[in-house]
Every structure is written in C-alpha cells, then in structure tokens.
Design a protein around this motif. Structure first.
Motif, PDB file in Angstrom:
ATOM      1  N   LEU A 107      63.883  39.661  89.923  1.00  0.00           N
ATOM      2  CA  LEU A 107      63.972  39.971  88.497  1.00  0.00           C
ATOM      3  C   LEU A 107      64.308  41.429  88.227  1.00  0.00           C
ATOM      4  O   LEU A 107      64.949  41.751  87.213  1.00  0.00           O
ATOM      5  N   THR A 108      63.870  42.316  89.089  1.00  0.00           N
ATOM      6  CA  THR A 108      64.073  43.749  88.859  1.00  0.00           C
ATOM      7  C   THR A 108      65.368  44.271  89.480  1.00  0.00           C
ATOM      8  O   THR A 108      65.682  45.454  89.338  1.00  0.00           O
ATOM      9  N   ALA A 109      66.109  43.404  90.178  1.00  0.00           N
ATOM     10  CA  ALA A 109      67.442  43.772  90.652  1.00  0.00           C
ATOM     11  C   ALA A 109      68.438  43.566  89.506  1.00  0.00           C
ATOM     12  O   ALA A 109      68.134  42.903  88.512  1.00  0.00           O
ATOM     13  N   GLU A 110      69.618  44.138  89.628  1.00  0.00           N
ATOM     14  CA  GLU A 110      70.634  43.972  88.585  1.00  0.00           C
ATOM     15  C   GLU A 110      71.002  42.488  88.467  1.00  0.00           C
ATOM     16  O   GLU A 110      71.351  41.851  89.459  1.00  0.00           O
ATOM     17  N   PRO A 111      70.880  41.906  87.267  1.00  0.00           N
ATOM     18  CA  PRO A 111      71.151  40.474  87.106  1.00  0.00           C
ATOM     19  C   PRO A 111      72.574  40.084  87.511  1.00  0.00           C
ATOM     20  O   PRO A 111      73.544  40.750  87.138  1.00  0.00           O
ATOM     21  N   ASP A 112      72.682  39.014  88.289  1.00  0.00           N
ATOM     22  CA  ASP A 112      73.985  38.463  88.661  1.00  0.00           C
ATOM     23  C   ASP A 112      73.858  36.950  88.807  1.00  0.00           C
ATOM     24  O   ASP A 112      72.764  36.388  88.707  1.00  0.00           O
ATOM     25  N   ALA A 113      74.983  36.274  89.024  1.00  0.00           N
ATOM     26  CA  ALA A 113      74.991  34.817  89.089  1.00  0.00           C
ATOM     27  C   ALA A 113      74.146  34.294  90.236  1.00  0.00           C
ATOM     28  O   ALA A 113      73.446  33.280  90.095  1.00  0.00           O
ATOM     29  N   SER A 114      74.186  34.966  91.372  1.00  0.00           N
ATOM     30  CA  SER A 114      73.411  34.531  92.529  1.00  0.00           C
ATOM     31  C   SER A 114      71.910  34.580  92.233  1.00  0.00           C
ATOM     32  O   SER A 114      71.166  33.646  92.554  1.00  0.00           O
ATOM     33  N   GLY A 115      71.469  35.675  91.626  1.00  0.00           N
ATOM     34  CA  GLY A 115      70.059  35.801  91.266  1.00  0.00           C
ATOM     35  C   GLY A 115      69.647  34.773  90.234  1.00  0.00           C
ATOM     36  O   GLY A 115      68.563  34.181  90.327  1.00  0.00           O
ATOM     37  N   ALA A 116      70.505  34.526  89.245  1.00  0.00           N
ATOM     38  CA  ALA A 116      70.201  33.548  88.204  1.00  0.00           C
ATOM     39  C   ALA A 116      70.045  32.152  88.794  1.00  0.00           C
ATOM     40  O   ALA A 116      69.137  31.405  88.420  1.00  0.00           O
TER      41      ALA A 116
END
Length: 264
Positions: A107-116
């Motif tokens: 959650l605290t990393a820069e949001p991207d499609a992989s994280g989502a």
C-alpha cells in the motif's frame, strides 16, 4: 476529497470512546473488539484509496485517504497490542500483524497495476484475519456486546462496495468476480440496515443516527449499482467514492452512538 475531514472527525470520536477507561463503558471486550472491526474496515478502505490513485480518480484525495487509512490501522494495532487479550486473541492479533506487514508494504509503494491486482486477494486475507481477531475477542464478552455486530459489518461493507466498484472496470481481471462481490455487499448492507430500523428498542440518539444513515445509503446504493458500459463506471467513480465516505461516516456515527449508550 471534501468529506475527508468530516469522516476523520467521526473516526476520531470513535477512537476517543474506545480509549476511554473500562469503567466508562459497558465492556472493555466490546470496545476492544470494535478496534479489530474498525481495522477490518480500514483494509478495503485503504485498497479503495490505492485504486483511486492508480486509476487517476481524484489522486490527491485518494492519497489522503490512503495515508489516513494506513495510519489508523497502525494506531489500532498498537492499541490492541497494549489491550488485555487472552492467549487466543493474542495469537489472532499476531496473524493480523503478519498479514498487515506485507499489505502495508504494498500500500505504501507507488500505486501501479501489479500492486492493485495483488491487493485484490491480499485485502481479503487481511479482512479474514481481522474478522478472526474480532470473533476471538467477542467470544470473551457478553451477549450485549453483539449489538455492534451489524453496524460494524455495515461499516466494512460500505468500503467493500467502493473497492469492488473500482475493481469492476479496472481492466485487471474479468469483471465477473468484483461485480458479484459488489452485488452481495449492497444486498447485505440493505438487509442489515432494514433489520436495525425495525428495532423499536433503540434509544432516540441511535435512531436518529440510523435514519441519517438510511438517507445517505439510498443514493450510494443506487449510484454503485447503476448499470453502465465499460468505461462509464470510471466517469461516475468520483461521485461514488465521495458517497462511500459519506456512508462510512454515517455508519461510524451509528457505532459511536451505540458505544455511547453503554455509559451508565
């Protein structure tokens, strides 16, 4: 996001009650369990905010909601660590903290499609862990403590609705699963609200909170469930996200009123 301040006030009021001495409330089990239940709600709220940033839906407001949700979940877990818990509850808390550590990193990393995409399953696992913690704490409390079960569940559902709304048109997966989850969450919220409204034993303050919630829920339910073609959902997303915070704030006020009526 213009409603962030009013929601923060509602959540802070709840935390003030939760931090009160056990003598001021009916049961320390009841208030400690609500910390776990509130943490359960914060998991999908944080993911909802992450998706807002990742999809470009009010990114500034999404970042504020995300930071607030992460901070509050950190605070809740710190409070639970210092609470009087039995061995079973303490073990469940450890499981929550282990889940939260990995989810928090994402959650605290820069949001991207992989994280989502990864958060779809990670959020569910964190919610399950916090549910088990709340159940363990509640098992040590009185029957009266169960009066918070429905509104606490509705607080969670308000954020699952917002989260699955954004996943439905995300392009990260087929829309079938998030669409089904969105429908389930909306139906359960409506059923729980109707059940609470039928309770004639509620004190006047709590009944006012219920009716205020009913007023904002109608608009949110309609907007979140409105059929739309691919791409149209994102156009309406800022309004739906705003409504999700309104409903959460109203539901939190209902929880606070029930906690407040426990005072002698």
């Amino acid at each position: 996001m213009r409603l962030t301040k009013s929601l923060a006030a509602a959540l802070t009021a709840s935390l003030v009650l939760l931090a009160a001495s056990p003598a001021a409330l009916a049961s320390p089990h009841e208030t400690t369990a609500d910390l776990a239940e509130q943490s359960r709600m914060l998991a999908p709220r944080a993911t909802k905010a992450y998706l807002m940033v990742q999809q470009g839906i009010d990114p500034e407001g999404g970042r504020r909601l995300l930071a607030d949700s992460v901070s509050r979940l950190d605070q809740n877990l710190a409070a639970l660590r210092s609470a009087r818990l039995d061995d079973t509850s303490r073990s469940k808390l450890g499981a929550v903290e282990a889940r939260w550590a990995s989810v928090r990193t994402r959650l605290t990393a820069e949001p991207d499609a992989s994280g989502a995409k990864a958060l779809y399953d990670d959020t569910e696992a964190l919610q399950t862990a916090t549910q088990h913690l709340a159940m363990a704490i509640n098992s040590q409390g009185s029957e009266d403590a169960r009066r918070l079960t429905l509104p606490a569940r509705m607080r969670l559902l308000s954020q699952r609705i917002g989260m699955f709304y954004l996943y439905r048109d995300s392009g990260l997966m087929t829309p079938n699963a998030p669409t089904m989850e969105l429908s389930y969450a909306r139906s359960e919220f409506s059923a729980n609200l109707a059940r609470i409204r039928r309770n004639d034993a509620l004190p006047a303050e709590t009944r006012r909170a219920v009716e205020a919630l009913n007023q904002v829920w109608a608009g949110y339910d309609g907007a979140a469930g409105k059929p739309a073609a691919s791409g149209e959902l994102k156009k309406h997303a800022p309004v739906v996200m705003d409504m999700s915070e309104q409903v959460l704030g109203a539901t939190e006020k209902l929880v606070v009123s029930l906690l407040g009526t426990a005072r002698p």
